[in-house]
Write a protein that holds these residues in place. Sequence first.
Motif, short mmCIF file in Angstrom:
data_model
loop_
_atom_site.label_atom_id
_atom_site.label_comp_id
_atom_site.label_asym_id
_atom_site.label_seq_id
_atom_site.Cartn_x
_atom_site.Cartn_y
_atom_site.Cartn_z
N MET A 1 45.77 46.70 34.93
CA MET A 1 44.51 46.21 34.35
C MET A 1 44.68 44.76 33.92
SD MET A 1 42.15 47.87 31.31
CE MET A 1 43.23 47.53 29.94
N LEU A 2 43.76 43.91 34.31
CA LEU A 2 43.82 42.51 33.92
C LEU A 2 43.65 42.37 32.41
CD1 LEU A 2 41.53 40.90 36.67
CD2 LEU A 2 44.02 40.63 36.46
N TYR A 3 44.46 41.49 31.80
CA TYR A 3 44.31 41.12 30.39
C TYR A 3 44.24 42.35 29.47
CZ TYR A 3 42.74 37.07 33.09
OH TYR A 3 42.62 36.06 34.01
N GLN A 4 45.15 43.28 29.68
CA GLN A 4 45.10 44.55 28.94
C GLN A 4 45.18 44.33 27.43
OE1 GLN A 4 47.78 47.60 30.32
NE2 GLN A 4 47.56 48.83 28.47
N ARG A 5 46.12 43.53 26.97
CA ARG A 5 46.27 43.33 25.52
C ARG A 5 45.01 42.74 24.92
NH1 ARG A 5 47.44 39.30 22.15
NH2 ARG A 5 47.72 37.81 23.87
N GLU A 6 44.44 41.74 25.57
CA GLU A 6 43.25 41.08 25.05
C GLU A 6 42.05 42.02 25.02
OE1 GLU A 6 45.24 39.88 27.35
OE2 GLU A 6 45.89 37.85 26.79
N ARG A 7 41.94 42.86 26.06
CA ARG A 7 40.81 43.79 26.12
C ARG A 7 40.97 44.91 25.10
NH1 ARG A 7 40.59 44.48 32.56
NH2 ARG A 7 38.66 45.70 32.29
N ASN B 1 41.25 32.09 29.87
CA ASN B 1 41.77 30.92 30.59
C ASN B 1 40.57 30.17 31.15
OD1 ASN B 1 41.08 32.31 33.06
ND2 ASN B 1 43.06 33.38 32.93
N ASN B 2 40.83 29.17 31.99
CA ASN B 2 39.73 28.37 32.52
C ASN B 2 38.90 29.10 33.57
OD1 ASN B 2 40.36 26.16 30.92
ND2 ASN B 2 41.78 25.31 32.43
N GLN B 3 39.41 30.23 34.07
CA GLN B 3 38.70 30.96 35.11
C GLN B 3 37.92 32.16 34.58
OE1 GLN B 3 42.19 30.12 35.68
NE2 GLN B 3 41.28 28.27 36.54
N HIS B 4 38.42 32.78 33.49
CA HIS B 4 37.86 34.06 33.08
C HIS B 4 37.58 34.14 31.58
CE1 HIS B 4 40.19 35.83 36.72
NE2 HIS B 4 38.96 35.53 37.08
N ILE B 5 36.54 34.88 31.26
CA ILE B 5 36.34 35.37 29.90
C ILE B 5 36.38 36.89 29.96
CG2 ILE B 5 34.92 33.39 29.24
CD1 ILE B 5 32.46 35.28 29.39
N ILE B 6 36.64 37.52 28.82
CA ILE B 6 36.42 38.96 28.70
C ILE B 6 35.23 39.14 27.78
CG2 ILE B 6 38.79 39.64 29.20
CD1 ILE B 6 39.23 39.99 26.18
N MET B 7 34.45 40.20 28.02
CA MET B 7 33.19 40.33 27.29
C MET B 7 32.79 41.79 27.17
SD MET B 7 29.66 38.28 28.04
CE MET B 7 28.48 38.06 26.70
N THR B 8 32.19 42.13 26.04
CA THR B 8 31.68 43.48 25.85
C THR B 8 30.50 43.73 26.79
OG1 THR B 8 30.30 42.63 24.04
CG2 THR B 8 32.41 43.64 23.44
N GLN C 1 36.12 49.15 29.58
CA GLN C 1 34.70 48.79 29.51
C GLN C 1 34.50 47.33 29.09
OE1 GLN C 1 33.79 52.49 27.10
NE2 GLN C 1 31.83 52.23 28.16
N VAL C 2 35.54 46.71 28.57
CA VAL C 2 35.49 45.27 28.30
C VAL C 2 35.60 44.57 29.65
CG1 VAL C 2 36.62 43.32 27.19
CG2 VAL C 2 36.51 45.54 26.01
N LEU C 3 34.58 43.82 30.00
CA LEU C 3 34.49 43.23 31.33
C LEU C 3 35.31 41.95 31.44
CD1 LEU C 3 30.60 43.52 31.75
CD2 LEU C 3 32.35 45.18 32.45
N VAL C 4 35.90 41.74 32.60
CA VAL C 4 36.47 40.45 32.96
C VAL C 4 35.42 39.75 33.81
CG1 VAL C 4 38.33 39.23 34.15
CG2 VAL C 4 38.81 41.37 32.94
N VAL C 5 35.02 38.56 33.38
CA VAL C 5 33.92 37.84 34.01
C VAL C 5 34.37 36.43 34.35
CG1 VAL C 5 31.53 37.04 33.70
CG2 VAL C 5 32.27 39.20 32.65
N ASP C 6 34.00 35.94 35.53
CA ASP C 6 34.36 34.56 35.87
C ASP C 6 33.30 33.61 35.33
OD1 ASP C 6 32.22 34.40 37.71
OD2 ASP C 6 33.48 34.85 39.43
N MET C 7 33.54 32.32 35.47
CA MET C 7 32.66 31.32 34.86
C MET C 7 31.34 31.18 35.60
SD MET C 7 34.48 30.84 32.30
CE MET C 7 33.58 29.59 31.38
N ASP C 8 31.21 31.88 36.72
CA ASP C 8 29.92 31.96 37.42
C ASP C 8 29.19 33.25 37.09
OD1 ASP C 8 30.20 29.47 38.78
OD2 ASP C 8 31.55 30.44 40.22
N VAL D 1 34.63 40.54 37.48
CA VAL D 1 35.88 40.62 38.24
C VAL D 1 36.49 42.01 38.11
CG1 VAL D 1 38.22 39.67 38.46
CG2 VAL D 1 36.29 38.15 37.96
N GLU D 2 36.38 42.58 36.90
CA GLU D 2 36.93 43.91 36.64
C GLU D 2 36.25 44.49 35.42
OE1 GLU D 2 41.31 44.98 37.23
OE2 GLU D 2 41.14 44.98 35.04
#
Length: 215
Positions: A1-7, A35-42, A58-65, A69-70
Amino acid sequence: MLYQREREQLAKIVRNMFSRYETNTAGGNVSVRVNNQHIIMTPTHMSQEYHCNISPYQVLVVDMDENIVEGDGKITREINMHMACYKHNQQIGCVLHAHALKSMVFATMGMDMPNLTESTQKFGDIPCLDFAPATSKDLADTVKHHMENKALDSITNVMLLNKHGVLITDTNLIKAYDNLGRLEYNAYIAEKALLFDKLGICTIKNKSLNYNLDE
């Protein structure tokens, strides 16, 4: 899972927000720049459908567009407000929007909140912005214009959204959530202080004091 600790951390904090009446079933959303490519978001409807009891996935990984992403869920329509903050200043690492119980008194009345406690002095003024409908481009633009007028390099921003809630930005999630707790205590104090002032029990004194602003 991407960014597991942060999510995991974000899922835990939004559960705390709901249990502490710092948001309600009407909404609220939180994002973190990883990072510059991704945020995580509820995800959207995290409050209405799940009462903020969401899993890390359920915490989404979202790109800057604004593409997912996941993650399991859909993007909230208020992502435009979050992106306006991130594009304002690259140092902003968290955008926290909540319907906090005590602060909502001032937001609903369309009032600036008196900044009375020592722990909130670092916020400066606590303004209530002009009304714009929830999730609208107008609301995102209202937030953007306020931040631009405040300072081009502003990172810590605390504001009330008229009839809607609160919006806080800072360098990271822990600081943003800390600011929410400080704001709620100040709202409680300010409500009582305004009543005492109006009843003639004790006047609110706007003194310039040498506050300790170190964190």
